[in-house]
Write a protein that holds these residues in place. Structure first.
Motif, PDB file in Angstrom:
ATOM      1  N   CYS A 103       1.609   4.066   1.792  1.00  0.00           N
ATOM      2  CA  CYS A 103       2.075   4.949   3.758  1.00  0.00           C
ATOM      3  C   CYS A 103       2.094   6.083   4.106  1.00  0.00           C
ATOM      4  O   CYS A 103       3.287   6.906   3.185  1.00  0.00           O
ATOM      5  CB  CYS A 103       3.343   4.288   4.057  1.00  0.00           C
ATOM      6  SG  CYS A 103       3.692   4.572   5.766  1.00  0.00           S
ATOM      7  N   HIS A 137      -2.263  -3.158   4.754  1.00  0.00           N
ATOM      8  CA  HIS A 137      -2.526  -1.789   5.107  1.00  0.00           C
ATOM      9  C   HIS A 137      -2.149  -1.617   6.461  1.00  0.00           C
ATOM     10  O   HIS A 137      -2.332  -0.585   7.270  1.00  0.00           O
ATOM     11  CB  HIS A 137      -4.121  -1.544   4.596  1.00  0.00           C
ATOM     12  CG  HIS A 137      -4.593  -1.355   2.911  1.00  0.00           C
ATOM     13  ND1 HIS A 137      -3.983  -0.092   2.335  1.00  0.00           N
ATOM     14  CD2 HIS A 137      -4.139  -2.164   2.263  1.00  0.00           C
ATOM     15  CE1 HIS A 137      -4.265   0.160   1.405  1.00  0.00           C
ATOM     16  NE2 HIS A 137      -4.388  -0.687   1.071  1.00  0.00           N
ATOM     17  N   CYS A 170       0.934  -1.501   0.044  1.00  0.00           N
ATOM     18  CA  CYS A 170       0.238   0.172  -0.207  1.00  0.00           C
ATOM     19  C   CYS A 170       0.982   1.419  -0.150  1.00  0.00           C
ATOM     20  O   CYS A 170       1.814   0.960   0.098  1.00  0.00           O
ATOM     21  CB  CYS A 170      -0.902  -0.198   0.854  1.00  0.00           C
ATOM     22  SG  CYS A 170      -0.289   0.113   2.919  1.00  0.00           S
ATOM     23  N   GLY A 202      -4.140   4.089  -3.032  1.00  0.00           N
ATOM     24  CA  GLY A 202      -4.094   2.670  -2.098  1.00  0.00           C
ATOM     25  C   GLY A 202      -2.686   1.777  -3.429  1.00  0.00           C
ATOM     26  O   GLY A 202      -2.013   1.450  -2.216  1.00  0.00           O
ATOM     27  N   GLY A 233      -6.148   5.453   0.558  1.00  0.00           N
ATOM     28  CA  GLY A 233      -6.781   3.687   0.015  1.00  0.00           C
ATOM     29  C   GLY A 233      -6.840   3.012  -1.098  1.00  0.00           C
ATOM     30  O   GLY A 233      -6.226   3.841  -2.358  1.00  0.00           O
ATOM     31  N   ASP A 234      -7.759   1.994  -0.798  1.00  0.00           N
ATOM     32  CA  ASP A 234      -8.288   1.698  -1.957  1.00  0.00           C
ATOM     33  C   ASP A 234      -9.508   2.074  -2.879  1.00  0.00           C
ATOM     34  O   ASP A 234      -9.992   2.041  -4.141  1.00  0.00           O
ATOM     35  CB  ASP A 234      -7.922  -0.394  -2.049  1.00  0.00           C
ATOM     36  CG  ASP A 234      -6.663  -0.700  -1.938  1.00  0.00           C
ATOM     37  OD1 ASP A 234      -5.631  -0.307  -1.749  1.00  0.00           O
ATOM     38  OD2 ASP A 234      -6.309  -1.685  -2.070  1.00  0.00           O
ATOM     39  N   CYS A 275      -5.262   3.075   9.969  1.00  0.00           N
ATOM     40  CA  CYS A 275      -5.917   1.871   7.927  1.00  0.00           C
ATOM     41  C   CYS A 275      -6.876   2.380   7.788  1.00  0.00           C
ATOM     42  O   CYS A 275      -8.484   2.181   8.069  1.00  0.00           O
ATOM     43  CB  CYS A 275      -5.703   0.740   8.380  1.00  0.00           C
ATOM     44  SG  CYS A 275      -4.076   0.124   9.742  1.00  0.00           S
ATOM     45  N   THR A 276      -7.092   2.512   5.940  1.00  0.00           N
ATOM     46  CA  THR A 276      -8.163   2.605   5.519  1.00  0.00           C
ATOM     47  C   THR A 276      -8.892   1.753   5.279  1.00  0.00           C
ATOM     48  O   THR A 276     -10.456   1.543   4.717  1.00  0.00           O
ATOM     49  CB  THR A 276      -7.584   3.649   4.238  1.00  0.00           C
ATOM     50  OG1 THR A 276      -6.736   2.478   3.077  1.00  0.00           O
ATOM     51  CG2 THR A 276      -6.879   4.581   4.405  1.00  0.00           C
ATOM     52  N   ASP A 310      -2.145   3.685   6.702  1.00  0.00           N
ATOM     53  CA  ASP A 310      -1.629   2.598   6.527  1.00  0.00           C
ATOM     54  C   ASP A 310      -0.309   1.458   6.218  1.00  0.00           C
ATOM     55  O   ASP A 310       1.145   2.775   6.055  1.00  0.00           O
ATOM     56  CB  ASP A 310      -2.086   2.430   4.596  1.00  0.00           C
ATOM     57  CG  ASP A 310      -3.151   2.635   4.336  1.00  0.00           C
ATOM     58  OD1 ASP A 310      -4.474   1.849   5.112  1.00  0.00           O
ATOM     59  OD2 ASP A 310      -3.875   3.091   3.470  1.00  0.00           O
TER      60      ASP A 310
END
Length: 218
Positions: free
Chosen positions: A36, A86, A34, A197, A154-155, A79-80, A50
């Protein structure tokens, strides 16, 4: 000059850009880690978003040390979502006052609901952005040194290319594609920059917003 900027602006520092690609040594295998990100809030709060894989502890420690910080200087861990790339190094930050994984906030064995800003100036906020997982969150950083609002997503976004090619984020997995499309457009409206992400930070312009607006109605 830099010292003055750090007082006047929230600094968003990508410690490591995320990546993802197919690994042809095994059937249906992927290589991924991921993005960071470190947020150095102008009120002195340090936030990490993350934390890479569980095998990245020494690497992440060195990245944080390179910013003039020690592990105990991190106040908040976010953390997403809960996927392993992550959350892997959360264990490093045992001095942090709060760990937030998706929509779940905790300190040691105490679990509670987080609400409100993450900093004293009300410029760093947590947003629910379901789609990739139903509990996904993003971090909004206003008044950043980049000259606008940054979304650490994030994703929700894999990388900038997934705006033109939706198969990129869909193949990465989505628990609710409709919600993810809505949240992708919403974040594009709120942000001038997005940290996805699994790719480098990108600038959000009206052309990207127009594509995302059309896609949210699919």
């Amino acid at each position: 000059h830099l010292k003055t900027m750090s007082i006047l602006k929230n600094r968003v520092i990508v410690l490591q850009e995320g990546y993802s690609y197919k690994d042809n040594t095994r059937a249906s295998a992927m290589r991924a880690n991921c993005s960071c990100t470190l947020i150095r809030c102008r009120d002195g709060t340090n936030i990490i978003v993350d934390t890479l894989t569980a095998w990245d502890g020494p690497h992440l420690t060195s990245l944080i040390n390179a910013q003039g910080l020690q592990l105990q200087d991190i106040n908040i861990v976010i953390c997403t979502h809960g996927h392993s790339d992550h959350v892997g190094c959360n264990y490093l930050f045992q001095k942090a006052r709060i760990h937030i994984v998706g929509s779940c906030a905790s300190n040691r064995d105490l679990y509670f609901e987080h609400s409100g800003a993450l900093d004293r100036h009300g410029e760093v906020l947590l947003e629910q952005t379901p789609g990739h997982t139903l509990s996904c969150v993003s971090v909004i950083v206003r008044n950043s040194q980049l000259g606008g609002t940054v979304g650490i997503c994030g994703d929700l976004f894999e990388r900038v290319e997934d705006i033109d090619d939706e198969e990129i984020w869909r193949e990465a997995g989505s628990e609710n594609e409709k919600d993810q499309r809505v949240q992708r457009y919403r974040m594009s409206q709120m942000c001038n920059y997005i940290i996805p992400g699994h790719g480098p930070l990108f600038k959000v312009d009206n052309a990207l917003r127009s594509i995302l607006k059309l896609r949210q109605n699919l």
